[in-house]
Design an enzyme around this catalytic site. Structure first.
Site, short mmCIF file in Angstrom:
data_model
loop_
_atom_site.label_atom_id
_atom_site.label_comp_id
_atom_site.label_asym_id
_atom_site.label_seq_id
_atom_site.Cartn_x
_atom_site.Cartn_y
_atom_site.Cartn_z
N ASP A 35 2.73 205.77 39.10
CA ASP A 35 1.48 206.13 38.41
C ASP A 35 1.83 206.92 37.14
O ASP A 35 2.72 207.77 37.15
CB ASP A 35 0.59 206.97 39.33
CG ASP A 35 -0.84 207.06 38.83
OD1 ASP A 35 -1.73 206.48 39.47
OD2 ASP A 35 -1.06 207.72 37.77
N ILE A 36 1.13 206.64 36.07
CA ILE A 36 1.41 207.27 34.77
C ILE A 36 1.02 208.75 34.76
O ILE A 36 1.53 209.53 33.96
CB ILE A 36 0.68 206.49 33.65
CG1 ILE A 36 1.36 206.69 32.32
CG2 ILE A 36 -0.80 206.84 33.57
CD1 ILE A 36 0.92 205.69 31.26
N ASN A 93 -9.20 203.39 46.03
CA ASN A 93 -10.55 203.61 45.54
C ASN A 93 -11.18 202.26 45.21
O ASN A 93 -10.61 201.48 44.45
CB ASN A 93 -10.52 204.48 44.28
CG ASN A 93 -10.06 205.89 44.59
OD1 ASN A 93 -10.49 206.49 45.58
ND2 ASN A 93 -9.16 206.42 43.78
N GLU A 101 -11.14 203.67 38.78
CA GLU A 101 -11.02 203.63 37.31
C GLU A 101 -10.51 202.28 36.82
O GLU A 101 -10.93 201.81 35.77
CB GLU A 101 -10.03 204.71 36.85
CG GLU A 101 -10.59 206.12 36.89
CD GLU A 101 -9.53 207.16 36.59
OE1 GLU A 101 -8.45 206.80 36.06
OE2 GLU A 101 -9.79 208.34 36.90
N VAL A 102 -9.57 201.72 37.55
CA VAL A 102 -8.97 200.45 37.11
C VAL A 102 -9.44 199.35 38.07
O VAL A 102 -9.13 199.39 39.27
CB VAL A 102 -7.43 200.52 37.10
CG1 VAL A 102 -6.84 199.20 36.63
CG2 VAL A 102 -6.95 201.66 36.20
N HIS A 106 -5.66 198.33 43.93
CA HIS A 106 -4.41 199.09 44.00
C HIS A 106 -4.50 200.06 45.17
O HIS A 106 -5.56 200.61 45.46
CB HIS A 106 -4.11 199.83 42.70
CG HIS A 106 -5.23 200.66 42.16
ND1 HIS A 106 -6.34 200.10 41.54
CD2 HIS A 106 -5.44 201.99 42.15
CE1 HIS A 106 -7.16 201.07 41.16
NE2 HIS A 106 -6.64 202.23 41.54
N HIS A 108 -2.77 203.61 46.28
CA HIS A 108 -1.92 204.73 45.87
C HIS A 108 -1.04 205.12 47.05
O HIS A 108 -1.53 205.21 48.19
CB HIS A 108 -2.77 205.96 45.53
CG HIS A 108 -3.72 205.80 44.38
ND1 HIS A 108 -3.51 206.37 43.15
CD2 HIS A 108 -4.91 205.16 44.30
CE1 HIS A 108 -4.52 206.08 42.34
NE2 HIS A 108 -5.39 205.35 43.02
#
Ligand code: AMP
Length: 124
Positions: A35-36, A93, A101-102, A106, A108
């Site tokens: 993750d960025i 999420n 958000e994206v 995904h 995490h």
């Protein structure tokens, strides 16, 4: 029902090689990368290569092979990161109430420190 998949989302761009990522693990149908904006010492995202918005979309449309590959990739990534011994948290999420958000599925993987309780109660 999930929103329509937007191929301009940032993870789709990572999958197409248009923007870079710090790769951790990859398989025929899945990709794991750091993750960025890490929220814990270990914070890695695992995504399917296919165009799925969230988990419900994935379970409705993905093939058995993609689903098996993705589940295996998540566990294999956790082991590769070395968090299997100390423990880790998986979180995905999906949709507005979860603040996704994206809009590309995904999971995490959080780890590398004690992570506290999973969610605050409404009364906290
Ligand atoms: P979510 O709220 O579950 O949709 O989380 C999206 C996650 O993607 C956040 O933790 C971001 O830090 C992460 N993220 C956004 N852009 C990138 C990127 N280019 N590379 C890696 N992680 C990213």
């Amino acid at each position: 029902m999930a929103e329509a998949y937007n191929p301009q989302n940032i993870f789709a761009k990572i999958l197409r090689g248009e923007i870079p990522c710090k790769k951790v693990h990859e398989t025929a149908h899945s990709l794991a990368f750091h993750d960025i904006n890490p929220l814990s010492p270990v914070h890695v995202l695992v995504i399917p290569r296919g165009a799925y918005v969230g988990f419900d979309d994935f379970s409705a449309k993905a093939s058995a092979e993609e689903i098996a590959d993705y589940v295996k990739a998540i566990g294999d990534t956790a082991r590769k990161l070395g968090v299997d011994a100390s423990g880790y948290r998986l979180l995905s999420n999906c949709g507005a109430d979860a603040n996704q958000e994206v809009p590309h599925l995904h999971v995490h993987i959080f780890g590398g420190r004690p992570l506290g309780r999973m969610l605050k109660k409404d009364t906290d």
